[in-house]
Enzyme design. Sequence first.
Site, short mmCIF file in Angstrom:
data_model
loop_
_atom_site.label_atom_id
_atom_site.label_comp_id
_atom_site.label_asym_id
_atom_site.label_seq_id
_atom_site.Cartn_x
_atom_site.Cartn_y
_atom_site.Cartn_z
N SER A 112 -10.73 -0.68 2.82
CA SER A 112 -10.04 -1.11 3.90
C SER A 112 -9.81 0.42 4.83
CB SER A 112 -8.56 -1.90 3.80
OG SER A 112 -9.15 -3.08 3.09
N GLU A 115 -5.01 2.87 6.27
CA GLU A 115 -4.83 3.04 5.04
C GLU A 115 -5.34 3.96 4.16
OE1 GLU A 115 -5.96 -0.34 1.53
OE2 GLU A 115 -4.88 -1.24 3.30
N ARG A 124 0.67 -1.35 0.07
CA ARG A 124 -0.07 -0.05 0.08
C ARG A 124 0.92 1.23 0.10
NH1 ARG A 124 -2.89 -3.60 -0.73
NH2 ARG A 124 -5.10 -3.87 0.06
#
Length: 269
Positions: A195, A265, A148
């Site tokens: 998420s 995130e 990520r």
Amino acid sequence: MHQVEINTSNITSFKQHGFCTLNYIETIDDFNKIEQGGLIGGGSNLLIKTNHSLFKLSKTFSYININNSLVIIGGSTSISFVNRTLIKNEFSGLEFLGGIPATIGGCVRMNASAFGKSIEEIFEYAICYSADKGIHTVYKNEASFDYRDSNFKNKIILEVGLCLKKTHSDDIEKKIRENIQIRLTKAPILRTFGSTFKNPPHMAAGKLIEECGLKGKTVNDAMISQKHANYIINLHKAVVDDVLHLIDIAKNNVYKKFNIELEEEVIIL
């Protein structure tokens, strides 16, 4: 640069309630007017915290060109449009992002991944803009990708080149549908930013939150999903403070129970 006052529900997948000033970048000359940290993509992993001016690439930067196995995509091009074009031209490689309401620029920036595949595997180059370098190209051997994360965080991605493979269109379409169905089964895909937290090493953030008994926890119109605890959904007109309160509740409970500090995130601007 074209400026509009806009409801944030129109530019975020979470459909968050609120307003902001949005500036559409239409030409290269607009780049020097961009404020640091104010650029958004498709709004799929985004919360807008303040009412400051935001910036977004216009449709000028939405296009797809195909040169043999190299697929050239404008930074503001939506993943849904990319995959429709790839099906038509029988190119495989982005099926794992099927159903994600994001732009290709945002996916490269975040090194989007799913179903054991990630952007870095098919990445060839990106044409970018940054305040210190101006317009420049970052090639595969210069790119740095992580979970990520990438070294594109402080750059505006104008164009991306991906190396894809020829496959029958029916197979591509079938795989995209299968991936979307899996997403629908495991987690919500509407009125959410995806998420909330990154997974800690060898652990699932959603499982940790679930074991704290927080599934279904609400703050006004924001709720930790009953289907997957690492997702927060907008029940009606959730505002950013509702979500931030839920994020704090989840982080505090997981830390108290497991001594693990969750890292967001979702991008908060």
